[in-house]
Structures are given as C-alpha cells and as structure tokens.
Write a protein that holds these residues in place. Sequence first.
Motif, short mmCIF file in Angstrom:
data_model
loop_
_atom_site.label_atom_id
_atom_site.label_comp_id
_atom_site.label_asym_id
_atom_site.label_seq_id
_atom_site.Cartn_x
_atom_site.Cartn_y
_atom_site.Cartn_z
N GLN A 51 0.86 -1.18 0.00
CA GLN A 51 0.00 0.00 0.00
C GLN A 51 0.89 1.22 0.00
OE1 GLN A 51 -2.99 0.25 3.07
NE2 GLN A 51 -4.04 1.87 1.98
N GLY A 52 0.63 2.09 -0.99
CA GLY A 52 1.42 3.31 -1.12
C GLY A 52 0.58 4.53 -0.81
N THR A 53 1.22 5.49 -0.17
CA THR A 53 0.53 6.73 0.17
C THR A 53 1.35 7.92 -0.30
OG1 THR A 53 1.56 6.75 2.36
CG2 THR A 53 -0.63 5.77 2.19
N SER A 54 0.62 8.99 -0.60
CA SER A 54 1.22 10.27 -0.95
C SER A 54 0.27 11.33 -0.40
CB SER A 54 1.38 10.39 -2.46
OG SER A 54 2.09 11.55 -2.80
N PRO A 55 0.79 12.35 0.25
CA PRO A 55 -0.07 13.36 0.88
C PRO A 55 -1.12 13.92 -0.08
CG PRO A 55 2.21 13.75 1.47
CD PRO A 55 2.21 12.67 0.42
N GLY A 56 -2.37 13.93 0.37
CA GLY A 56 -3.46 14.51 -0.38
C GLY A 56 -4.03 13.64 -1.50
N LEU A 57 -3.51 12.42 -1.67
CA LEU A 57 -3.98 11.54 -2.75
C LEU A 57 -4.51 10.23 -2.18
CD1 LEU A 57 -1.06 12.07 -5.27
CD2 LEU A 57 -3.34 13.05 -5.39
N SER A 58 -5.36 9.57 -2.95
CA SER A 58 -5.85 8.25 -2.57
C SER A 58 -4.70 7.26 -2.58
CB SER A 58 -6.93 7.78 -3.55
OG SER A 58 -8.05 8.61 -3.49
N PRO A 59 -4.76 6.22 -1.75
CA PRO A 59 -3.67 5.23 -1.72
C PRO A 59 -3.65 4.39 -3.00
CG PRO A 59 -5.42 4.59 -0.22
CD PRO A 59 -5.79 5.94 -0.76
N GLU A 75 9.45 1.82 0.64
CA GLU A 75 10.27 2.29 -0.46
C GLU A 75 9.46 3.18 -1.39
OE1 GLU A 75 11.45 -0.93 -3.24
OE2 GLU A 75 10.34 -2.21 -1.86
N PRO A 76 10.13 4.10 -2.07
CA PRO A 76 9.41 4.99 -2.99
C PRO A 76 9.09 4.28 -4.30
CG PRO A 76 11.74 5.55 -2.95
CD PRO A 76 11.54 4.45 -1.93
N VAL A 77 7.87 4.52 -4.82
CA VAL A 77 7.47 4.03 -6.14
C VAL A 77 6.78 5.18 -6.86
CG1 VAL A 77 7.21 1.61 -5.44
CG2 VAL A 77 5.25 3.14 -5.34
N THR A 78 6.88 5.16 -8.18
CA THR A 78 6.22 6.20 -8.97
C THR A 78 5.04 5.60 -9.71
OG1 THR A 78 8.32 7.37 -9.23
CG2 THR A 78 6.54 7.94 -10.76
N TYR A 79 3.89 6.23 -9.55
CA TYR A 79 2.66 5.80 -10.22
C TYR A 79 2.01 7.04 -10.82
CZ TYR A 79 -2.09 4.00 -10.83
OH TYR A 79 -3.30 3.64 -11.37
N GLN A 80 1.81 7.03 -12.11
CA GLN A 80 1.22 8.14 -12.86
C GLN A 80 1.92 9.47 -12.55
OE1 GLN A 80 -3.07 8.02 -12.32
NE2 GLN A 80 -3.25 6.26 -13.70
N GLY A 81 3.25 9.42 -12.50
CA GLY A 81 4.05 10.62 -12.31
C GLY A 81 4.16 11.12 -10.88
N VAL A 82 3.56 10.41 -9.93
CA VAL A 82 3.59 10.81 -8.52
C VAL A 82 4.40 9.78 -7.73
CG1 VAL A 82 2.19 11.24 -6.45
CG2 VAL A 82 1.34 11.92 -8.71
N THR A 83 5.25 10.25 -6.83
CA THR A 83 6.02 9.34 -5.98
C THR A 83 5.23 9.04 -4.71
OG1 THR A 83 8.11 10.18 -6.83
CG2 THR A 83 8.19 9.00 -4.74
N TYR A 84 5.04 7.75 -4.47
CA TYR A 84 4.34 7.26 -3.29
C TYR A 84 5.32 6.55 -2.38
CZ TYR A 84 -0.16 7.91 -5.70
OH TYR A 84 -1.26 8.44 -6.33
N SER A 85 4.99 6.50 -1.10
CA SER A 85 5.75 5.71 -0.14
C SER A 85 5.01 4.38 0.00
CB SER A 85 5.80 6.44 1.20
OG SER A 85 6.43 5.63 2.17
#
Length: 125
Positions: A51-59, A75-85
């Motif tokens: 499960q990845g999270t990024s402030p202000g966005l859905s997981p 670890e960081p992953v990029t999904y649709q140009g956004v980096t998630y934890s």
Amino acid sequence: MVLGWLLLLVAALPQGTTGVKECIFCELTDSSNCPGTHMHCGDDEDCFMGQGTSPGLSPIINKGCVRSTSCGREEPVTYQGVTYSLISTCCYGHLCNKGPIPAGSWMAGATSSLALDMLLLLLLY
C-alpha cells in the motif's frame, strides 16, 4: 504417535514452505479492487500486499511475490508521475494475498492459524 509428531512438524512450519507457493499479482493501481492473476513465487519469496501513500492523494496498492528480506520495508514508487511511499506487508500461505488489504495487522490471521493448529494437535491425542 509418529503421525502426531509429523503433524506437529507440519503445523509448526510457516504456511507455504511445503511446496510451490502461488500468490496473486496486481500491477500498481489506485483501485481498491485488484482481482489479479496467479503467479509462482521463488523459494526465497513470500506473497505480499503493498500500500502506497502520498499526501493529499488516494492510496495505491499492488500485490505479488517479494524476497523475504523486503517484507515490511518502505520504499518509494512512482505511479502516474507521482512518488508514493509503498510499504509491503508479507503473508505466508498459498494465495494469502488475494483479499483486500486489511485495515489491521496480518498477525491476527497468523494467530488464528496457530490456534487452530494447536486445537488439531490436542484432538489427535
């Protein structure tokens, strides 16, 4: 008596260590519904749900096989140009990652499994 000891040994092993382990595979997605496909894990891999999270966005989520040493890591992953934890949580049974990502800890399931194994052993004696 020998059968009882053999069952004890099998019950003590983590689920999935007695043969080829299959897990559900899903690419990174922002959908909570991830039916996925079956995949075979290597000997040193476990099923996981990430499960990845990024402030202000859905997981976001993903599922598959991962090396045992990566379980629980962030670890960081990029999904649709956004980096998630992304945090990967492992489970240890055949297709154990097929359900939705649980709100609580997976340890509850492991504890229930251990309790059922112990009950089975008591019934054998």
